[in-house]
Design a protein around this motif. Structure first.
Motif, PDB file in Angstrom:
ATOM      1  N   ARG A 377       0.828  -1.214   0.000  1.00 14.35           N
ATOM      2  CA  ARG A 377       0.000   0.000   0.000  1.00 14.35           C
ATOM      3  C   ARG A 377       0.861   1.261   0.000  1.00 14.35           C
ATOM      4  N   GLY A 378       2.003   1.192   0.676  1.00  5.16           N
ATOM      5  CA  GLY A 378       2.917   2.324   0.647  1.00  5.16           C
ATOM      6  C   GLY A 378       3.510   2.543  -0.739  1.00  5.16           C
ATOM      7  N   LEU A 379       3.894   1.452  -1.405  1.00  8.30           N
ATOM      8  CA  LEU A 379       4.434   1.575  -2.755  1.00  8.30           C
ATOM      9  C   LEU A 379       3.351   2.019  -3.735  1.00  8.30           C
ATOM     10  N   ARG A 380       2.126   1.581  -3.496  1.00  6.42           N
ATOM     11  CA  ARG A 380       1.025   2.038  -4.332  1.00  6.42           C
ATOM     12  C   ARG A 380       0.831   3.555  -4.172  1.00  6.42           C
ATOM     13  N   THR A 381       0.997   4.030  -2.972  1.00  5.71           N
ATOM     14  CA  THR A 381       0.947   5.473  -2.738  1.00  5.71           C
ATOM     15  C   THR A 381       2.058   6.179  -3.507  1.00  5.71           C
ATOM     16  N   ALA A 382       3.259   5.585  -3.501  1.00 13.89           N
ATOM     17  CA  ALA A 382       4.383   6.185  -4.223  1.00 13.89           C
ATOM     18  C   ALA A 382       4.094   6.291  -5.716  1.00 13.89           C
ATOM     19  N   VAL A 383       3.408   5.305  -6.265  1.00 17.53           N
ATOM     20  CA  VAL A 383       3.072   5.338  -7.688  1.00 17.53           C
ATOM     21  C   VAL A 383       1.994   6.384  -7.970  1.00 17.53           C
ATOM     22  N   SER A 398       8.406   2.971   2.751  1.00 16.77           N
ATOM     23  CA  SER A 398       7.833   1.625   2.605  1.00 16.77           C
ATOM     24  C   SER A 398       8.935   0.573   2.568  1.00 16.77           C
ATOM     25  N   PHE A 399      10.000   0.881   1.840  1.00 15.19           N
ATOM     26  CA  PHE A 399      11.088  -0.086   1.729  1.00 15.19           C
ATOM     27  C   PHE A 399      11.747  -0.341   3.074  1.00 15.19           C
ATOM     28  N   THR A 400      11.928   0.715   3.863  1.00 11.63           N
ATOM     29  CA  THR A 400      12.633   0.530   5.140  1.00 11.63           C
ATOM     30  C   THR A 400      11.853  -0.377   6.083  1.00 11.63           C
ATOM     31  N   ILE A 401      10.506  -0.396   5.974  1.00  7.59           N
ATOM     32  CA  ILE A 401       9.708  -1.295   6.809  1.00  7.59           C
ATOM     33  C   ILE A 401       9.945  -2.744   6.420  1.00  7.59           C
ATOM     34  N   ILE A 402       9.791  -3.049   5.131  1.00  8.41           N
ATOM     35  CA  ILE A 402       9.897  -4.449   4.704  1.00  8.41           C
ATOM     36  C   ILE A 402      11.335  -4.944   4.789  1.00  8.41           C
ATOM     37  N   PHE A 403      12.314  -4.057   4.552  1.00  9.85           N
ATOM     38  CA  PHE A 403      13.703  -4.493   4.650  1.00  9.85           C
ATOM     39  C   PHE A 403      14.067  -4.785   6.099  1.00  9.85           C
ATOM     40  N   GLN A 404      13.549  -3.997   7.022  1.00  9.53           N
ATOM     41  CA  GLN A 404      13.802  -4.245   8.432  1.00  9.53           C
ATOM     42  C   GLN A 404      13.217  -5.584   8.854  1.00  9.53           C
ATOM     43  N   VAL A 405      12.008  -5.896   8.379  1.00  9.27           N
ATOM     44  CA  VAL A 405      11.394  -7.192   8.694  1.00  9.27           C
ATOM     45  C   VAL A 405      12.223  -8.326   8.101  1.00  9.27           C
ATOM     46  N   PHE A 406      12.699  -8.138   6.870  1.00  9.40           N
ATOM     47  CA  PHE A 406      13.524  -9.174   6.238  1.00  9.40           C
ATOM     48  C   PHE A 406      14.797  -9.427   7.034  1.00  9.40           C
ATOM     49  N   VAL A 407      15.452  -8.347   7.462  1.00 15.79           N
ATOM     50  CA  VAL A 407      16.706  -8.492   8.200  1.00 15.79           C
ATOM     51  C   VAL A 407      16.461  -9.183   9.547  1.00 15.79           C
ATOM     52  N   VAL A 408      15.375  -8.806  10.223  1.00 13.47           N
ATOM     53  CA  VAL A 408      15.072  -9.418  11.525  1.00 13.47           C
ATOM     54  C   VAL A 408      14.750 -10.899  11.354  1.00 13.47           C
ATOM     55  N   PHE A 409      13.834 -11.202  10.425  1.00 12.17           N
ATOM     56  CA  PHE A 409      13.453 -12.603  10.234  1.00 12.17           C
ATOM     57  C   PHE A 409      14.621 -13.428   9.706  1.00 12.17           C
ATOM     58  N   LEU A 442       3.578   9.914   8.126  1.00 18.86           N
ATOM     59  CA  LEU A 442       4.090  10.486   6.879  1.00 18.86           C
ATOM     60  C   LEU A 442       3.534   9.738   5.674  1.00 18.86           C
ATOM     61  N   LEU A 443       3.463   8.416   5.772  1.00 12.37           N
ATOM     62  CA  LEU A 443       2.890   7.628   4.674  1.00 12.37           C
ATOM     63  C   LEU A 443       1.427   7.999   4.440  1.00 12.37           C
ATOM     64  N   LEU A 444       0.673   8.153   5.516  1.00 14.87           N
ATOM     65  CA  LEU A 444      -0.736   8.527   5.383  1.00 14.87           C
ATOM     66  C   LEU A 444      -0.876   9.937   4.815  1.00 14.87           C
ATOM     67  N   ARG A 445       0.018  10.835   5.200  1.00 14.84           N
ATOM     68  CA  ARG A 445      -0.035  12.188   4.646  1.00 14.84           C
ATOM     69  C   ARG A 445       0.182  12.164   3.133  1.00 14.84           C
ATOM     70  N   ILE A 446       1.173  11.402   2.677  1.00 11.27           N
ATOM     71  CA  ILE A 446       1.421  11.295   1.232  1.00 11.27           C
ATOM     72  C   ILE A 446       0.255  10.594   0.542  1.00 11.27           C
ATOM     73  N   SER A 447      -0.300   9.571   1.193  1.00  9.00           N
ATOM     74  CA  SER A 447      -1.449   8.856   0.632  1.00  9.00           C
ATOM     75  C   SER A 447      -2.650   9.781   0.478  1.00  9.00           C
ATOM     76  N   ASN A 448      -2.848  10.653   1.446  1.00  7.04           N
ATOM     77  CA  ASN A 448      -3.960  11.607   1.356  1.00  7.04           C
ATOM     78  C   ASN A 448      -3.795  12.519   0.139  1.00  7.04           C
ATOM     79  N   ALA A 449      -2.566  12.969  -0.109  1.00  8.91           N
ATOM     80  CA  ALA A 449      -2.315  13.817  -1.276  1.00  8.91           C
ATOM     81  C   ALA A 449      -2.521  13.054  -2.579  1.00  8.91           C
TER      82      ALA A 449
END
Length: 475
Positions: A377-383, A398-409, A442-449
């Motif tokens: 959904r974050g990347l969809r907002t970016a598009v 958006s990337f920093t969230i999924i990359f952090q999860v990947f590194v932890v897991f 911040l993601l929601l603010r960009i999504s609103n725009a």
């Protein structure tokens, strides 16, 4: 005589609560899942219904009720999926932390009698502070593009945040061998969690303002256009910062996260594979040199290679994590019915292991899918957003969230060496929770725009010479 032009009513504006009903329904579902999980934990641990249970549920409803109202007021067109997914992740994390608190008093979970914890109450307080930060971010940042005006100030602040633990005495900065904290009496904070957001904002603004510079072709090799040496400044700066943090603070996770995010944003801004190749080459070179220079990095690689060779010392944590995953199997032992407290730091770095043991591969996969939904959904907002700065900022966040999860897991499952990062919204920790709620705002603010409809233009009366005429006969 001229006749008056027909009057057309302006098109009706879409409701200001577009998508908010969906958000409210999904938040209600998250409340139901969290409440059911709390009941299951209480029953499995042999606990009766208590005021603690009512306190957690009431606080959870109140917090995300306030967050929902804030989105309705300040970002009425924002994506209705993001907040419910985060609410469910935060709620499940609270349930697991509460479950670990209950298990800390049980001798059959191999925990010392003097290590009884009450971390769920603290996590609830941090969630409260996180929601306050979330609401304030939405209220004060009404247009994400204003952040680009302060890009250099924010970037310098991010670097200062990273540098502060390195210059503090070890007693005020070091935890578990890593100097990435600011510890004061009754208060501690991990500045790297906030530095990553500031550096992402700076990187997005800098790449937009210098995009032509980075897309200029340099020398061609093997059919690929590589950038000119003088254009490598941002990538070299990110690399130097990453190596500096690794050298001075013994922290592997934060520099890896920052470097990977900057590299990804650079690729998105230029669409050139050569940047990725250069970044990966620089990372491999830096990792090789760091491995030779820093003993703690060699220890982590040795643990990753064979944790059972040092089972009684350094390898105990990752070995117990693997045992926990194996015990959980496909469907898990059930919430409250496992022994996750055996794994050190089961509520922070290894909270995914706790879920893997009690919910199994299916439950853990569902949690990872929630992170994937947030990222998509974050990347969809970016598009969808129109301005380049918003596109890069949303993509980086958006990337920093999924990359952090990947590194932890990857660390807890022995796919990659352990890094010390925390799982966003799920793990116990105040700095991570506070910073990630700001990131969500911040993601929601960009999504609103991106989703906000264009305001209907006022209908102008036609000029006099274009009006229709009509002959009127006198009676």
């Amino acid at each position: 005589m001229t006749s008056a032009p027909p009057v057309h009513a302006p098109p009706a504006a879409p409701p200001k609560s577009a998508g908010r009903k969906t958000e409210a329904v999904l938040l209600s579902f998250a409340v139901f899942v969290v409440f059911a999980a709390l009941l299951i934990v209480q029953a499995a641990q042999g606990q009766t219904l208590s005021w603690d249970l009512a306190k957690y549920l009431a606080a959870f409803i109140a917090l995300f009720g306030v967050a929902h109202v804030a989105v309705r007021l300040f970002a009425p067109f924002a994506d209705p999926i993001l907040l419910p997914c985060v609410a469910l992740l935060n709620g499940l994390g609270l349930v697991m932390i509460h479950r670990l608190d209950l298990g800390s008093s049980r001798s059959d979970e191999l925990v010392k009698s003097d290590s009884v914890t009450h971390n769920a109450d603290q996590q609830l307080l941090w969630a409260f502070l996180g929601i306050i930060a979330f609401c304030l971010t939405l209220a004060f940042i009404r247009d994400h593009r204003t952040l680009s005006r302060y890009a250099y100030t924010l970037g310098i602040s991010g670097i200062i945040f990273l540098a502060i633990p390195a210059i503090l005495p070890a007693s005020m900065a070091e935890v578990n061998g890593s100097r990435n904290w600011i510890r004061l009496p009754g208060f501690s904070i991990q500045p790297g969690e906030f530095a990553k957001i500031l550096i992402i904002i700076f990187t997005a603004a800098f790449l937009v303002s210098r995009r032509d510079l980075f897309t200029t072709a340099g020398k061609q090799f093997a059919g690929i256009d590589f950038p000119r040496l003088r254009d490598l400044g941002p990538l070299l700066a990110a690399w130097v910062i990453a190596i500096g943090v690794l050298a001075l603070e013994n922290d592997l996770g934060t520099p890896l996260l920052i470097f990977a995010t900057v590299l990804t944003m650079l690729y998105i801004a230029t669409s050139r594979v050569s940047w990725l190749m250069l970044g990966v080459t620089m990372f491999a070179l830096g990792a090789t040199v760091a491995y030779q220079l820093f003993e703690h990095l060699r220890i982590r690689v040795a643990i990753w290679n064979d944790p059972f060779a040092q089972y009684d010392t350094y390898g105990y944590q990752i070995a117990q994590s693997l045992f926990g995953f194996a015990t959980g199997g496909m469907f898990g032992t059930g919430l409250g019915s496992g022994r996750p407290n055996i794994v050190p730091f089961a509520n922070t770095d290894f909270i995914l292991t706790s879920f893997g043991e009690e919910l199994g591969l299916v439950g853990l996969g569902a949690i990872l899918m929630l992170y994937l939904v947030v990222t998509m959904r974050g990347l969809r907002t970016a598009v969808a957003v129109r301005d380049s700065f918003g596109k890069l900022l949303a993509a980086g966040l958006s990337f920093t969230i999924i990359f952090q999860v990947f590194v932890v897991f990857g660390g807890v499952s022995k796919l990659i060496p352990l890094t010390g990062l925390t799982t966003p919204f799920l793990a116990y920790g105040g700095s991570s929770l506070l910073a990630n709620y700001i990131l969500l705002a911040l993601l929601l603010r960009i999504s609103n725009a991106a989703r906000e409809p264009d305001s209907p233009r006022p209908r102008q009366a036609p000029p006099v010479d274009a009006m229709s005429t009509q002959v009127v006969r006198r009676p």
